[in-house]
Design an enzyme around this catalytic site. Structure first.
Site, PDB file in Angstrom:
ATOM      1  N   SER A 183       0.836  -1.193   0.000  1.00  0.00           N
ATOM      2  CA  SER A 183       0.000   0.000   0.000  1.00  0.00           C
ATOM      3  C   SER A 183       0.882   1.258   0.000  1.00  0.00           C
ATOM      4  O   SER A 183       1.654   1.462  -0.926  1.00  0.00           O
ATOM      5  CB  SER A 183      -0.974  -0.046   1.181  1.00  0.00           C
ATOM      6  OG  SER A 183      -2.003   0.905   1.038  1.00  0.00           O
ATOM      7  N   GLU A 219      -9.524  -5.275  -3.621  1.00  0.00           N
ATOM      8  CA  GLU A 219      -8.866  -4.278  -2.780  1.00  0.00           C
ATOM      9  C   GLU A 219      -9.842  -3.363  -2.038  1.00  0.00           C
ATOM     10  O   GLU A 219      -9.746  -3.147  -0.837  1.00  0.00           O
ATOM     11  CB  GLU A 219      -7.934  -3.410  -3.639  1.00  0.00           C
ATOM     12  CG  GLU A 219      -6.805  -4.149  -4.333  1.00  0.00           C
ATOM     13  CD  GLU A 219      -5.574  -4.310  -3.473  1.00  0.00           C
ATOM     14  OE1 GLU A 219      -5.620  -3.933  -2.287  1.00  0.00           O
ATOM     15  OE2 GLU A 219      -4.571  -4.817  -3.992  1.00  0.00           O
ATOM     16  N   HIS A 247      -7.917  -5.568   0.472  1.00  0.00           N
ATOM     17  CA  HIS A 247      -6.650  -4.860   0.716  1.00  0.00           C
ATOM     18  C   HIS A 247      -6.059  -5.318   2.039  1.00  0.00           C
ATOM     19  O   HIS A 247      -6.770  -5.423   3.043  1.00  0.00           O
ATOM     20  CB  HIS A 247      -6.941  -3.363   0.754  1.00  0.00           C
ATOM     21  CG  HIS A 247      -5.754  -2.477   0.734  1.00  0.00           C
ATOM     22  ND1 HIS A 247      -4.886  -2.392  -0.327  1.00  0.00           N
ATOM     23  CD2 HIS A 247      -5.282  -1.592   1.663  1.00  0.00           C
ATOM     24  CE1 HIS A 247      -3.945  -1.501  -0.076  1.00  0.00           C
ATOM     25  NE2 HIS A 247      -4.155  -1.005   1.134  1.00  0.00           N
TER      26      HIS A 247
END
Length: 494
Positions: free
Chosen positions: A194, A320, A420
């Site tokens: 990320s 995600e 995610h």
């Protein structure tokens, strides 16, 4: 190098004693820069003070001051462990010495995610022991300043991408010190997840640091983001000063450095709520274009060939955006018109949002408008950019590998899917440190086997540039993307 059985290593600032932990030795909480307190708050990182004697490196340093993560409901809650004093530390895991000293080992320098607002290299989620032992490599994780402490944009007081400058300093520490731990400074993979992936690509392409990075591991980078526009960053800085009643200060620096850090964090929480936009992942403050370590966008860097010559492993999770939207009641009740309004943010042009909505509706027959919006947003915020990076890198003749992580926690009604951050416990093998995480659930034997397969792919990439089980990627070739999911029979993934 280690001395006898004491695991003592001499760094450039002093000696540290690690702790043997089965097949690895861990050196935790090593200062790579001075504490960013007092006059050093917001300033570029300064060298850590030297120490005499042997510093015990059995415990990680504190996290950087921060507010709770917006993904706590997905990943699980953390007990606050932050302290501004002593937060700029890193952690090193090396395989335990056995017999003759081996050749210098490859190194993975890994940065945590958290939207440039939360996270810590010292959290047990990111314990590097298993990767170090499994891959016979050295793992380093490093803290960096977050939120207003890291990304307040006030160059006049010296506040200029301080968090990015911390990452640069950590990479410099690896260059200067990793050989003492048995690592090879000429075989460094920089990676992260990320915000950490966003940062890793920046380090790999910035002129100041590109030569120190040899391979790049990019997990779920928010590629719809470019470094923040300086005008927007300045606007957010002015709003932040107003919240702190400092808008009229000709030089707010002394007051900002004197305020309790709790007040800085509280004001940032208010600002973040004020500027947040539903359906996007952008935080209120993050690296600013033109500032230290962010001289250009990632697209401009790739166009200039700044990543050429470096091996690349890049990937996403399948779903995600469920981490940001899947548990939100507003998403579950979205109308078709609401979904179109969300897509319009990233689909400029008359009729483009409608076209995209129809495209995803055909792919997802029977899906609700909310589910269609989440899937489209996943592509727009994460996957499209990852494939653009991979296509560009492979077309230029560079070794490129792409994966997608597809693990879904048990439960037919699980709204998160493969969200995610979902790959993190599998990569580090830290399942037991996510006891209340909806994204993970209770992994069974097949899920744990998947973790072994994924970790082997990553460690073989760090050591050789060729991730085990992930084929070389070719542009626009979906069959060259390795999907990782538990398998009832045979090897995990496909």
């Amino acid at each position: 190098m280690t001395q006898g059985n004491e695991h003592v290593v001499a760094t450039g600032r002093g000696r540290v004693r690690g702790r043997g932990e089965g097949p690895t030795v861990a050196y935790r909480g090593i200062p790579y820069a001075a504490s960013p307190v007092g006059a050093l708050r917001f300033a570029p990182p300064q060298p850590a003070p030297r120490w005499s004697g042997i510093r015990d490196a059995a415990r990680t340093g504190p996290a950087v001051p921060q507010r709770p993560s917006r993904l706590e409901a997905v990943m699980g809650r953390r007990t606050p462990d932050w302290d501004e004093d002593g937060c700029l530390t890193l952690n090193v895991w090396t395989p335990s010495p056995r017999g003759a000293q081996p050749a210098a080992r490859p190194v993975l320098l890994w940065f945590h995610g958290g939207g440039f607002s939360s996270g810590s290299a010292g959290w047990d989620w990111y314990d590097g022991a298993r990767l170090a032992a499994r891959g016979d490599l050295i793992v380093v994780t490093a803290n960096y300043r977050l939120g207003p402490l890291g990304y307040l944009h006030l160059p006049d007081i010296g506040a200029d991408n301080a968090g990015t400058q911390d990452q640069i300093a950590a990479l410099g520490w690896v260059r200067d010190n990793i050989a003492a731990f048995g690592g090879d400074p000429d075989a460094v993979t920089v990676g992260g997840q990320s915000a950490g992936a966003f940062s890793a690509l920046a380090l790999a392409t910035e002129p100041r640091t590109a030569g120190l990075v040899h391979r790049v591991l990019l997990e779920s980078g928010p590629w719809a983001l470019s470094p923040q526009d300086p005008a927007l960053a300045a606007e957010h800085a002015r709003a932040y000063l107003r919240l702190l009643d400092l808008a009229d200060e000709a030089d707010p620096g002394p007051a900002l450095r004197a305020l309790p850090v709790d007040r800085l964090l509280a004001a940032y929480g208010t600002l973040a709520a004020q500027v947040a936009r539903f359906g996007t992942v952008a935080p209120a403050m993050y690296p600013v274009l033109g500032g230290a370590g962010a001289s250009r966008t990632w697209r401009d860097a790739l166009t200039a060939g700044a990543l050429d010559g470096k091996d690349l492993l890049i990937g996403t999770t399948r779903d995600e955006m469920t981490a940001f939207m899947g548990l939100d009641p507003r998403v579950q009740s979205l109308s078709r018109a609401d979904a179109l309004a969300l897509l319009a943010d990233q689909a400029p042009g008359e009729g483009e949002a409608e076209r995209r909505y129809q495209q995803y509706a055909r792919q997802l027959p029977g899906a609700t408008p909310g589910r269609i919006a989440i899937t489209a947003k996943t592509d727009a915020e994460f996957r499209n950019g990852a494939l653009e990076i991979a296509d560009h890198h492979a077309t230029a003749g560079n070794r490129t590998h792409v994966y997608q992580f597809d693990y879904v926690a048990p439960g037919a009604d699980n709204p998160l899917g493969a969200c995610h951050c979902g790959e993190l416990p599998f990569l580090f093998g830290t399942f037991h440190h996510y006891p209340d995480s909806p994204m993970l659930g209770r992994p069974d034997a097949a899920a744990r086997a998947l973790g072994d397969v994924f970790a082997d792919a990553v460690t073989s990439f760090v050591t050789s540039g060729a991730p085990h089980g992930i084929p070389a990627y070719a542009p626009a070739a979906p069959d060259r993307i390795r999907h990782f999911a538990p398998a009832a029979d045979g090897p995990a993934g496909r």
